[in-house]
Design a protein around this motif. Sequence first.
Motif, PDB file in Angstrom:
ATOM      1  N   LEU A  19      77.973  44.032  11.769  1.00  0.00           N
ATOM      2  CA  LEU A  19      78.214  42.687  11.224  1.00  0.00           C
ATOM      3  C   LEU A  19      77.040  42.235  10.377  1.00  0.00           C
ATOM      4  CD1 LEU A  19      79.895  40.042  11.166  1.00  0.00           C
ATOM      5  CD2 LEU A  19      78.614  39.329  13.201  1.00  0.00           C
ATOM      6  N   ARG A  20      75.824  42.447  10.872  1.00  0.00           N
ATOM      7  CA  ARG A  20      74.624  42.051  10.126  1.00  0.00           C
ATOM      8  C   ARG A  20      74.557  42.722   8.764  1.00  0.00           C
ATOM      9  NH1 ARG A  20      70.750  45.064  12.843  1.00  0.00           N
ATOM     10  NH2 ARG A  20      71.365  46.658  11.342  1.00  0.00           N
ATOM     11  N   ILE A  78      77.154  41.367   6.277  1.00  0.00           N
ATOM     12  CA  ILE A  78      76.766  40.054   5.762  1.00  0.00           C
ATOM     13  C   ILE A  78      75.647  40.186   4.730  1.00  0.00           C
ATOM     14  CG2 ILE A  78      75.674  37.852   6.371  1.00  0.00           C
ATOM     15  CD1 ILE A  78      77.185  37.989   9.029  1.00  0.00           C
ATOM     16  N   LEU A  79      74.688  41.075   4.986  1.00  0.00           N
ATOM     17  CA  LEU A  79      73.564  41.269   4.073  1.00  0.00           C
ATOM     18  C   LEU A  79      73.916  42.142   2.879  1.00  0.00           C
ATOM     19  CD1 LEU A  79      70.681  41.859   6.652  1.00  0.00           C
ATOM     20  CD2 LEU A  79      71.018  39.831   5.218  1.00  0.00           C
ATOM     21  N   ASP A  80      75.129  42.675   2.851  1.00  0.00           N
ATOM     22  CA  ASP A  80      75.585  43.537   1.763  1.00  0.00           C
ATOM     23  C   ASP A  80      74.646  44.728   1.577  1.00  0.00           C
ATOM     24  OD1 ASP A  80      77.317  44.356  -0.230  1.00  0.00           O
ATOM     25  OD2 ASP A  80      76.300  43.229  -1.813  1.00  0.00           O
ATOM     26  N   VAL A 132      67.952  32.059   8.009  1.00  0.00           N
ATOM     27  CA  VAL A 132      69.044  33.047   7.974  1.00  0.00           C
ATOM     28  C   VAL A 132      68.671  34.277   8.791  1.00  0.00           C
ATOM     29  CG1 VAL A 132      70.396  34.565   6.476  1.00  0.00           C
ATOM     30  CG2 VAL A 132      69.926  32.209   5.767  1.00  0.00           C
ATOM     31  N   LEU A 157      70.920  35.727  11.851  1.00  0.00           N
ATOM     32  CA  LEU A 157      71.415  37.099  11.841  1.00  0.00           C
ATOM     33  C   LEU A 157      70.830  37.913  13.002  1.00  0.00           C
ATOM     34  CD1 LEU A 157      71.522  37.941   8.037  1.00  0.00           C
ATOM     35  CD2 LEU A 157      73.437  37.524   9.594  1.00  0.00           C
ATOM     36  N   THR A 214      73.252  39.765  15.540  1.00  0.00           N
ATOM     37  CA  THR A 214      73.070  41.182  15.867  1.00  0.00           C
ATOM     38  C   THR A 214      73.074  41.395  17.376  1.00  0.00           C
ATOM     39  OG1 THR A 214      71.746  41.495  13.860  1.00  0.00           O
ATOM     40  CG2 THR A 214      71.565  43.179  15.557  1.00  0.00           C
TER      41      THR A 214
END
Length: 210
Positions: free
Chosen positions: A49-50, A53-55, A119, A123, A127
Amino acid sequence: MFAEFITILDLVGVAVFAATGGLVASRKEMDLIGFGMMATFTGIGGGTLRDIILDRPVFWINDQRYLLVCLAIAVLLFFFASRVQKRYVMLIWADAAGLAAFAVMGAEIARESGVSPLVAIILGMATATFGGLARDLVAGEIPLLLKQEVYATAALLSAATYIAAITYLDTPRLNAACLAIAIGFGLRAGAITFGWSLPRYRQRAGRIYK
């Protein structure tokens, strides 16, 4: 040295969370495939997921050691979990250790990606908590995240302590990580032992307007 510490922390955190997934699978009397799925969901779910989100490249695609660790833990627990007494107690304490470690590791990776301190903290918490949330939902149990005991707060405290220590106090990252893990684990341990919880919202009668 610190990069090696983070890598080791990451692998250990994945192993610990994978073990909690395997212990849930043992309580639910799943087959070997079920053990593998539960260990994998829990071990790599939060980091996945982290990274999304961070691409950034999802960590376990480029480094398959994480998948191998999850699957190895699943196989071991499939054959040996029955020898462990009070597996739920083990699950809770293993989850507490993984929670604190993953919060710090996730916050560090997010910070290195260039996001703001706030942020990075969020995150870090995500995590640490998302894998356990996925584990409990798949197993049909009430997620630890939704129970009254302090849980996500411990992850938030770990991540916030780490980011604050290195950003505002100029603390060496290794020292900050050890301190943050100890504080987060200590809070979660207190919640497990003494039932600590945050105040909860209580429903009130709505105001009647005429």
